[in-house]
Design an enzyme around this catalytic site. Structure first.
Site, PDB file in Angstrom:
ATOM      1  CG  HIS A  19      -1.962   1.034   1.139  1.00 53.81           C
ATOM      2  ND1 HIS A  19      -3.351   0.961   1.205  1.00 53.81           N
ATOM      3  CD2 HIS A  19      -1.934   2.305   0.905  1.00 53.81           C
ATOM      4  CE1 HIS A  19      -3.892   2.140   0.961  1.00 53.81           C
ATOM      5  NE2 HIS A  19      -3.052   3.102   0.744  1.00 53.81           N
ATOM      6  CG  HIS A  21      -1.145   6.268  -2.596  1.00 50.72           C
ATOM      7  ND1 HIS A  21      -2.553   6.123  -3.250  1.00 50.72           N
ATOM      8  CD2 HIS A  21      -1.515   5.807  -1.299  1.00 50.72           C
ATOM      9  CE1 HIS A  21      -3.331   5.623  -2.489  1.00 50.72           C
ATOM     10  NE2 HIS A  21      -2.864   5.272  -1.544  1.00 50.72           N
ATOM     11  NE  ARG A  71       2.490  21.659 -13.981  1.00 53.70           N
ATOM     12  CZ  ARG A  71       2.477  22.867 -13.765  1.00 53.70           C
ATOM     13  NH1 ARG A  71       3.155  23.596 -14.781  1.00 53.70           N
ATOM     14  NH2 ARG A  71       2.389  23.521 -12.725  1.00 53.70           N
ATOM     15  CG  ASP A 137      -6.499   4.609  -6.236  1.00 51.88           C
ATOM     16  OD1 ASP A 137      -7.063   3.541  -5.949  1.00 51.88           O
ATOM     17  OD2 ASP A 137      -6.353   5.513  -5.458  1.00 51.88           O
ATOM     18  N   GLY A 169      -9.583   8.367  -1.861  1.00 49.04           N
ATOM     19  CA  GLY A 169     -10.165   9.358  -1.973  1.00 49.04           C
ATOM     20  C   GLY A 169     -11.003   9.520  -0.551  1.00 49.04           C
ATOM     21  CG  HIS A 196      -7.888   3.899   0.055  1.00 46.64           C
ATOM     22  ND1 HIS A 196      -7.216   3.362  -1.057  1.00 46.64           N
ATOM     23  CD2 HIS A 196      -6.588   4.617   0.601  1.00 46.64           C
ATOM     24  CE1 HIS A 196      -5.904   3.830  -1.279  1.00 46.64           C
ATOM     25  NE2 HIS A 196      -5.617   4.503  -0.284  1.00 46.64           N
ATOM     26  CD  GLU A 199      -7.415   6.727   4.921  1.00 47.38           C
ATOM     27  OE1 GLU A 199      -8.030   6.653   3.716  1.00 47.38           O
ATOM     28  OE2 GLU A 199      -6.284   7.284   5.104  1.00 47.38           O
ATOM     29  CG  ASP A 285      -1.462   5.791   2.520  1.00 49.29           C
ATOM     30  OD1 ASP A 285      -1.759   5.545   1.685  1.00 49.29           O
ATOM     31  OD2 ASP A 285      -2.359   6.313   3.469  1.00 49.29           O
TER      32      ASP A 285
HETATM   33 ZN   LIG Z   1      -3.592   5.100   0.400  1.00 41.74          ZN
END
Ligand SMILES: [Zn+2]
Length: 327
Positions: A19, A21, A71, A137, A169, A196, A199, A285
């Protein structure tokens, strides 16, 4: 003489992280470099200031802010290679990294081009012992149509390195059932499914994700502590929770779940959840944004009170519950 705490010895073990990002791993120096690529001056100090928040909304704002400097495909290549170095330095040999494809669409980027650049930048790390797979995701509050675009994009990439589809999100924003069709499509295309949940939301969010969406892993899921029946279900069906202690502390999720303010890491429900028979993995995370590392998370697990045997089991779970081939 004191025995070396097991948490310290973890540093020398090969580890897996499930997990994590990509966009949450942008260190202040890398954020400054990204800004410079686009002709902007961004002092590292400012990034550090932005990476401090007191609640979940503040964290989401910071995530949105830092991703505004990412970008082009070359930017993704830069942050992916930096993440790979960070992982190798901690003896992480396998990771499933989440890509915020929902945000790429929001910024009118080409996810397929970004993904191709990410793979090109990280493939050379395989020779150095790090295998990376990817999770596409979607952003919950952007709705089911936007989420479907993420699933379609994952399919268009046609890469065996994309192992799963997920949603992150604001879990309080839209009802779980809105995403039923999206998860059905992801399954039809052969992707594993996760989300997710639990949480900052309650245990019902986890239950719904299992019953309605058929997810195989839960991101966070610490709200399970409030529902013994749910913990039994998770244990029986071998659905693991990907627990990220520092994240829960810094987003205020721990305060939310414990119904208090300024909760400490020692109060985290990780140990209790584990002792109800639920499989658990430990992860960072968004390591740059939460000022953490996988090694630090194992120290957190130690502070929370896990025994050596439990910690060894958690390390193993990182490999056991991987969606992709780990070697
Ligand atoms: Zn997460």
């Amino acid at each position: 003489m004191h025995a070396t705490p097991f948490a310290e010895r973890i540093a020398s073990l090969p580890k897996a992280e499930l997990h994590l990002h990509l966009e949450g791993s942008i260190r202040p120096a890398v954020a400054s470099a990204l800004a410079a690529r686009h002709g902007m001056k961004l002092p590292e100090e400012e990034v550090r200031r932005r990476y401090a928040y007191t609640n979940f909304a503040g964290f989401l704002d910071a995530f949105k802010w830092v991703t505004s400097f990412v970008r082009e495909p070359g930017d993704f290549a830069l942050i992916a290679a930096d993440l790979a170095e960070q992982l190798l330095a901690q003896k992480v040999v396998y990771a499933e990294v989440t890509l915020s494809v929902g945000i790429m669409f929001l910024r009118q980027q080409q996810p397929e081009a970004n993904f191709a650049a990410i793979v090109r930048a990280t493939e050379p790390f395989e020779k150095r012992g790090l295998r990376l797979n990817w999770i596409f995701d979607a952003v919950r509050q952007f709705g089911s149509e936007a989420a479907m675009r993420v699933v379609q994009s994952a399919r268009r990439c046609g890469s065996r390195r994309i192992v799963a589809f997920g949603i992150g999100g604001d879990e309080l924003s839209l009802a779980t059932k809105e995403f039923r069709g999206v998860y059905e499509r992801a399954e039809e295309y052969g992707f594993h499914r996760l989300i997710h949940a639990g949480e900052i939301g309650g245990p019902e969010k986890i239950r719904e994700a299992i019953e309605i969406l058929g997810v195989e892993r839960i991101g966070h899921g610490i709200a399970a502590i409030h529902d013994v029946g749910l913990m039994e279900t998770l244990a029986e069906r071998k659905i693991p929770l990907e627990i990220c202690p520092a994240s829960n502390l810094r987003t205020g999720a721990l305060d939310v779940q414990l119904g208090k303010s300024a909760a400490t890491i020692e109060e985290h429900p990780l140990a209790e959840i584990l002792r109800h028979g639920v499989a658990v993995t430990i992860a960072t995370d968004d390591p740059a944004m939460f000022h953490t590392s996988l090694e630090e998370e194992y120290r957190n697990a130690w502070r929370i009170g896990l025994t050596e045997e439990e910690m060894a089991g958690v390390v193993e779970n990182g490999f056991r519950f991987a969606f992709g081939k780990v070697s």
